[in-house]
Design a protein around this motif. Structure first.
Motif, PDB file in Angstrom:
ATOM      1  N   GLN A  91       0.864  -1.193   0.000  1.00  0.00           N
ATOM      2  CA  GLN A  91       0.000   0.000   0.000  1.00  0.00           C
ATOM      3  C   GLN A  91       0.898   1.240   0.000  1.00  0.00           C
ATOM      4  O   GLN A  91       1.195   1.810   1.048  1.00  0.00           O
ATOM      5  N   GLU A  92       1.332   1.632  -1.179  1.00  0.00           N
ATOM      6  CA  GLU A  92       2.360   2.679  -1.224  1.00  0.00           C
ATOM      7  C   GLU A  92       1.850   4.068  -0.857  1.00  0.00           C
ATOM      8  O   GLU A  92       2.653   4.967  -0.613  1.00  0.00           O
ATOM      9  N   PHE A  93       0.528   4.252  -0.822  1.00  0.00           N
ATOM     10  CA  PHE A  93       0.022   5.577  -0.469  1.00  0.00           C
ATOM     11  C   PHE A  93       0.075   5.834   1.042  1.00  0.00           C
ATOM     12  O   PHE A  93      -0.104   6.959   1.491  1.00  0.00           O
ATOM     13  N   VAL A 139       8.596  22.683   5.968  1.00  0.00           N
ATOM     14  CA  VAL A 139       9.989  22.816   6.450  1.00  0.00           C
ATOM     15  C   VAL A 139      10.963  22.030   5.571  1.00  0.00           C
ATOM     16  O   VAL A 139      12.171  22.062   5.794  1.00  0.00           O
ATOM     17  N   TYR A 140      10.437  21.341   4.554  1.00  0.00           N
ATOM     18  CA  TYR A 140      11.290  20.421   3.765  1.00  0.00           C
ATOM     19  C   TYR A 140      12.464  21.147   3.077  1.00  0.00           C
ATOM     20  O   TYR A 140      13.622  20.787   3.282  1.00  0.00           O
ATOM     21  N   ASP A 141      12.174  22.150   2.278  1.00  0.00           N
ATOM     22  CA  ASP A 141      13.254  22.800   1.502  1.00  0.00           C
ATOM     23  C   ASP A 141      14.317  23.433   2.415  1.00  0.00           C
ATOM     24  O   ASP A 141      15.507  23.162   2.230  1.00  0.00           O
ATOM     25  N   PHE A 174      21.935  20.372   4.352  1.00  0.00           N
ATOM     26  CA  PHE A 174      22.932  19.322   4.048  1.00  0.00           C
ATOM     27  C   PHE A 174      23.102  19.040   2.553  1.00  0.00           C
ATOM     28  O   PHE A 174      23.950  18.225   2.182  1.00  0.00           O
ATOM     29  N   ARG A 175      22.336  19.740   1.695  1.00  0.00           N
ATOM     30  CA  ARG A 175      22.461  19.468   0.251  1.00  0.00           C
ATOM     31  C   ARG A 175      22.944  20.706  -0.483  1.00  0.00           C
ATOM     32  O   ARG A 175      22.590  21.825  -0.116  1.00  0.00           O
ATOM     33  N   ASN A 176      23.699  20.466  -1.557  1.00  0.00           N
ATOM     34  CA  ASN A 176      24.005  21.552  -2.479  1.00  0.00           C
ATOM     35  C   ASN A 176      23.222  21.252  -3.759  1.00  0.00           C
ATOM     36  O   ASN A 176      23.635  20.469  -4.607  1.00  0.00           O
ATOM     37  N   ILE A 181      10.035  10.812 -10.021  1.00  0.00           N
ATOM     38  CA  ILE A 181       9.146  10.011  -9.156  1.00  0.00           C
ATOM     39  C   ILE A 181       9.540  10.229  -7.692  1.00  0.00           C
ATOM     40  O   ILE A 181      10.702  10.081  -7.331  1.00  0.00           O
ATOM     41  N   GLY A 182       8.529  10.588  -6.892  1.00  0.00           N
ATOM     42  CA  GLY A 182       8.811  11.045  -5.529  1.00  0.00           C
ATOM     43  C   GLY A 182       9.328  12.466  -5.621  1.00  0.00           C
ATOM     44  O   GLY A 182      10.321  12.828  -5.002  1.00  0.00           O
ATOM     45  N   CYS A 183       8.626  13.291  -6.402  1.00  0.00           N
ATOM     46  CA  CYS A 183       9.130  14.635  -6.773  1.00  0.00           C
ATOM     47  C   CYS A 183       9.158  15.594  -5.592  1.00  0.00           C
ATOM     48  O   CYS A 183       9.832  16.621  -5.645  1.00  0.00           O
ATOM     49  N   ILE A 223       5.619  13.045 -10.111  1.00  0.00           N
ATOM     50  CA  ILE A 223       4.756  12.036  -9.487  1.00  0.00           C
ATOM     51  C   ILE A 223       5.080  11.951  -7.994  1.00  0.00           C
ATOM     52  O   ILE A 223       6.248  11.867  -7.603  1.00  0.00           O
ATOM     53  N   ASP A 224       4.052  11.970  -7.168  1.00  0.00           N
ATOM     54  CA  ASP A 224       4.275  11.807  -5.723  1.00  0.00           C
ATOM     55  C   ASP A 224       2.990  11.291  -5.081  1.00  0.00           C
ATOM     56  O   ASP A 224       1.889  11.597  -5.534  1.00  0.00           O
ATOM     57  N   ILE A 225       3.171  10.519  -3.980  1.00  0.00           N
ATOM     58  CA  ILE A 225       1.996   9.999  -3.257  1.00  0.00           C
ATOM     59  C   ILE A 225       1.428  11.042  -2.292  1.00  0.00           C
ATOM     60  O   ILE A 225       0.350  10.832  -1.746  1.00  0.00           O
ATOM     61  N   SER A 278       0.405   9.892  -7.575  1.00  0.00           N
ATOM     62  CA  SER A 278       0.582   8.449  -7.730  1.00  0.00           C
ATOM     63  C   SER A 278       1.970   8.084  -7.194  1.00  0.00           C
ATOM     64  O   SER A 278       2.640   8.914  -6.574  1.00  0.00           O
ATOM     65  N   GLY A 279       2.379   6.843  -7.418  1.00  0.00           N
ATOM     66  CA  GLY A 279       3.662   6.425  -6.872  1.00  0.00           C
ATOM     67  C   GLY A 279       4.373   5.445  -7.779  1.00  0.00           C
ATOM     68  O   GLY A 279       3.886   5.125  -8.879  1.00  0.00           O
ATOM     69  N   TYR A 280       5.510   4.947  -7.297  1.00  0.00           N
ATOM     70  CA  TYR A 280       6.341   4.025  -8.081  1.00  0.00           C
ATOM     71  C   TYR A 280       5.557   2.812  -8.591  1.00  0.00           C
ATOM     72  O   TYR A 280       5.824   2.314  -9.675  1.00  0.00           O
ATOM     73  N   LEU A 281       4.594   2.347  -7.785  1.00  0.00           N
ATOM     74  CA  LEU A 281       3.935   1.083  -8.125  1.00  0.00           C
ATOM     75  C   LEU A 281       2.636   1.293  -8.894  1.00  0.00           C
ATOM     76  O   LEU A 281       2.060   0.331  -9.393  1.00  0.00           O
ATOM     77  N   SER A 309      14.957   9.700  -9.694  1.00  0.00           N
ATOM     78  CA  SER A 309      14.453   9.162  -8.430  1.00  0.00           C
ATOM     79  C   SER A 309      15.392   9.683  -7.349  1.00  0.00           C
ATOM     80  O   SER A 309      16.505   9.184  -7.199  1.00  0.00           O
ATOM     81  N   SER A 310      14.954  10.715  -6.652  1.00  0.00           N
ATOM     82  CA  SER A 310      15.862  11.386  -5.712  1.00  0.00           C
ATOM     83  C   SER A 310      15.324  11.262  -4.290  1.00  0.00           C
ATOM     84  O   SER A 310      14.253  11.785  -3.970  1.00  0.00           O
ATOM     85  N   LEU A 311      16.049  10.541  -3.453  1.00  0.00           N
ATOM     86  CA  LEU A 311      15.721  10.353  -2.033  1.00  0.00           C
ATOM     87  C   LEU A 311      14.297   9.843  -1.818  1.00  0.00           C
ATOM     88  O   LEU A 311      13.622  10.246  -0.867  1.00  0.00           O
ATOM     89  N   SER A 312      13.846   8.965  -2.695  1.00  0.00           N
ATOM     90  CA  SER A 312      12.475   8.470  -2.522  1.00  0.00           C
ATOM     91  C   SER A 312      12.327   6.946  -2.660  1.00  0.00           C
ATOM     92  O   SER A 312      11.400   6.370  -2.087  1.00  0.00           O
TER      93      SER A 312
HETATM   94  C1  SAM Z   1      12.664  12.832   0.899  1.00  0.00           C
HETATM   95  S1  SAM Z   1      11.404  13.328  -0.221  1.00  0.00           S
HETATM   96  C2  SAM Z   1      12.334  13.592  -1.742  1.00  0.00           C
HETATM   97  C3  SAM Z   1      11.805  14.745  -2.555  1.00  0.00           C
HETATM   98  C4  SAM Z   1      12.668  15.159  -3.750  1.00  0.00           C
HETATM   99  N1  SAM Z   1      12.750  14.123  -4.743  1.00  0.00           N
HETATM  100  C5  SAM Z   1      14.055  15.583  -3.328  1.00  0.00           C
HETATM  101  O1  SAM Z   1      15.055  15.022  -3.807  1.00  0.00           O
HETATM  102  O2  SAM Z   1      14.155  16.510  -2.520  1.00  0.00           O
HETATM  103  C6  SAM Z   1      10.587  11.799  -0.538  1.00  0.00           C
HETATM  104  C7  SAM Z   1       9.314  11.955  -1.362  1.00  0.00           C
HETATM  105  O3  SAM Z   1       8.929  10.658  -1.837  1.00  0.00           O
HETATM  106  C8  SAM Z   1       7.524  10.557  -1.737  1.00  0.00           C
HETATM  107  N2  SAM Z   1       7.169   9.130  -1.743  1.00  0.00           N
HETATM  108  C9  SAM Z   1       7.144   8.255  -0.709  1.00  0.00           C
HETATM  109  N3  SAM Z   1       6.770   7.037  -1.132  1.00  0.00           N
HETATM  110  C10 SAM Z   1       6.546   7.146  -2.482  1.00  0.00           C
HETATM  111  C11 SAM Z   1       6.122   6.225  -3.500  1.00  0.00           C
HETATM  112  N4  SAM Z   1       5.846   4.956  -3.221  1.00  0.00           N
HETATM  113  N5  SAM Z   1       6.007   6.694  -4.760  1.00  0.00           N
HETATM  114  C12 SAM Z   1       6.284   7.997  -5.058  1.00  0.00           C
HETATM  115  N6  SAM Z   1       6.661   8.907  -4.134  1.00  0.00           N
HETATM  116  C13 SAM Z   1       6.791   8.477  -2.855  1.00  0.00           C
HETATM  117  C14 SAM Z   1       7.170  11.321  -0.467  1.00  0.00           C
HETATM  118  O4  SAM Z   1       5.802  11.704  -0.433  1.00  0.00           O
HETATM  119  C15 SAM Z   1       8.128  12.500  -0.565  1.00  0.00           C
HETATM  120  O5  SAM Z   1       7.571  13.575  -1.265  1.00  0.00           O
END
Ligand code: SAM
Length: 234
Positions: free
Chosen positions: A11-13, A28-30, A36-38, A61-63, A82-84, A109-112, A126-129
């Motif tokens: 259940q990826e959502f 607070v994300y950005d 810690f990121r450049n 994906i996971g934008c 794309i993001d959940i 939506s999500g990866y699956l 696909s960055s940190l997701s």
């Molecule tokens: C740490 S953030 C990364 C955001 C951005 N890509 C970055 O590099 O800063 C992780 C993101 O992945 C999303 N996420 C979590 N599970 C996911 C899935 N199954 N499919 C797509 N996105 C997902 C989260 O909602 C969140 O927005």
């Protein structure tokens, strides 16, 4: 598949670990990631590795808050972001509108579950997701991405990955460095990451990538646990 047979599907959502469905976390994300990121260096590397141009279509994906989608939409024909998390997409859409970027299609939506035609994408970011999925489901996600890519299409993965040797040392060191960079917030963020999310070993990541049929053409390790992989559909 009937409904009973679907009961075991992931259940990826549902949010795992950090709750990105919370508006408070999204806001607070950005600023917290700036500790810690450049991001400019990340853009430059993606520029080099994925070579955007005005004919290409990519997915992010996971934008999250949309920085990468927006930056590369200015260099590509179209980006599918794309993001959940609906609040993440909401912020990404607001930023895109403010910057007059119109060539992004947002998918809740999500990866699956994402919906894109086979062989329609030149690249996927696909960055940190990907670590939000357990390993079996990472494999299913890679299979789906592979299908959506054109022949020789590229996949950029950036994620927290556990080193094959001395994993505990890598994790402890990273937690301490994150606390130094971003105080209690980043310490807690990193603890939650390892306690509740699904970062896996480097050898498993490489196995998943190559088993799916991708060539692993470049890799970079920073800070012991931050990995970037450039993968190409063969
Ligand atoms: C740490 S953030 C990364 C955001 C951005 N890509 C970055 O590099 O800063 C992780 C993101 O992945 C999303 N996420 C979590 N599970 C996911 C899935 N199954 N499919 C797509 N996105 C997902 C989260 O909602 C969140 O927005």
């Amino acid at each position: 598949m009937n409904d009973f047979a679907k009961n075991w599907l992931y259940q990826e959502f549902q949010q795992t670990g950090k709750n990105y469905a919370s508006l408070e976390e999204v806001n607070v994300y950005d600023p917290s990631h700036d500790d810690f990121r450049n991001i400019q260096n990340e853009y430059d590397l993606i520029d080099q590795w994925l070579a955007p141009d005005k004919t290409c279509q990519w997915a992010d994906i996971g934008c999250g808050t949309g920085n990468f989608s927006i930056h590369f939409a200015k260099k590509c024909k179209k980006i599918f972001a794309i993001d959940i998390s609906q609040p993440m997409l909401g912020l990404a859409q607001k930023k895109a509108k403010e910057q007059g970027v119109m060539n992004i299609e947002f998918q809740h939506s999500g990866y699956l579950n994402f919906s894109l035609p086979d062989k329609s994408l030149d690249a996927v970011m696909s960055s940190l997701s990907l670590h939000h999925l357990p390993d079996y489901w990472k494999a299913k996600a890679l299979e789906k991405i592979y299908r959506a890519l054109k022949p020789e299409g590229k996949l950029y993965i950036y994620d927290v990955v556990i080193p094959d040797i001395d994993g505990d040392d890598g994790i402890h060191g990273f937690i301490e460095r994150q606390a130094h960079r971003g105080g209690d917030f980043l310490r807690e963020d990193t603890l939650i990451h390892f306690k509740e999310e699904y970062s896996t070993f480097d050898w498993i990541m490489k196995g998943l990538i190559t088993k799916q049929g991708f060539a692993l053409t470049r890799e970079i390790t920073e800070d012991d646990v931050l990995k970037r992989y450039l993968c190409q559909k063969e």
